[in-house]
Design an enzyme around this catalytic site. Sequence first.
Site, mmCIF file in Angstrom:
data_model
loop_
_atom_site.group_PDB
_atom_site.id
_atom_site.type_symbol
_atom_site.label_atom_id
_atom_site.label_comp_id
_atom_site.label_asym_id
_atom_site.label_seq_id
_atom_site.Cartn_x
_atom_site.Cartn_y
_atom_site.Cartn_z
ATOM 1 N N ASN A 1 -22.231 147.723 -4.228
ATOM 2 C CA ASN A 1 -23.300 148.728 -4.608
ATOM 3 C C ASN A 1 -23.492 148.286 -6.640
ATOM 4 O O ASN A 1 -22.357 148.264 -7.055
ATOM 5 C CB ASN A 1 -22.828 150.468 -4.558
ATOM 6 C CG ASN A 1 -21.795 150.825 -5.586
ATOM 7 O OD1 ASN A 1 -20.253 149.397 -4.722
ATOM 8 N ND2 ASN A 1 -21.273 152.244 -5.316
ATOM 9 N N GLU B 1 -25.508 148.241 0.105
ATOM 10 C CA GLU B 1 -26.632 147.651 1.546
ATOM 11 C C GLU B 1 -27.655 146.616 1.388
ATOM 12 O O GLU B 1 -27.877 145.787 1.588
ATOM 13 C CB GLU B 1 -26.273 148.442 2.918
ATOM 14 C CG GLU B 1 -25.130 149.035 3.029
ATOM 15 C CD GLU B 1 -24.539 150.493 3.100
ATOM 16 O OE1 GLU B 1 -25.036 150.038 1.996
ATOM 17 O OE2 GLU B 1 -24.585 151.264 3.010
ATOM 18 N N CYS C 1 -30.336 153.554 3.137
ATOM 19 C CA CYS C 1 -30.281 152.243 3.497
ATOM 20 C C CYS C 1 -30.146 151.953 5.043
ATOM 21 O O CYS C 1 -30.765 151.213 5.411
ATOM 22 C CB CYS C 1 -28.725 151.895 3.533
ATOM 23 S SG CYS C 1 -28.542 151.378 1.724
#
Length: 160
Positions: free
Chosen positions: A62, A75, A115
Amino acid sequence: MAEELIGNTEYSTYSFSELEEEVKDLIKKAEQACDTSYSPYSNFQVGAAVLLENGEVVTGSNQENSSFPAGLCAERVALFFIGANYAGKKIKKVAVTAKRKGESEFVPVTPCGGCRQVLLETETRQESNINVIIQSSYNQWVITKSTKVLLPFCFNKHSL
Ligand code: THU
């Protein structure tokens, strides 16, 4: 309602020692990717490791921003990098892990709604299932048959 919208609920749970070596390796790579997280605002480090059909593993973490919505989840960092740099390569598995900054223990985490939607689009686009590997509780790992397990009654291109 069409089956592709309802999705399925197929998944299996394992202790870490029960997992296949390939999956253990993917989890370890996701854990390592947490170290590249830029998360000075949440202090929550997320790592994603993606296994491609050719055996290559691509990771993401992230990346936050002082303008909060401008940041991106681990992701999506990995999936969009693959879209841009491995066009046409199919994804087999995605492992997601997380830890709090400064702590050594990893904590259970599941992909956020955004995501899940991007995972679903990736699976729909490549026309083959993606197994999502997540830690659901202490020493319990879930492997889904498809991304749809995480997004029942989904919105996808078949809805348009
Ligand atoms: N985060 C991810 O990277 N993936 C998820 O699926 C859940 C949330 C990140 C976003 C943000 O940087 C931090 O975790 C706290 O929400």
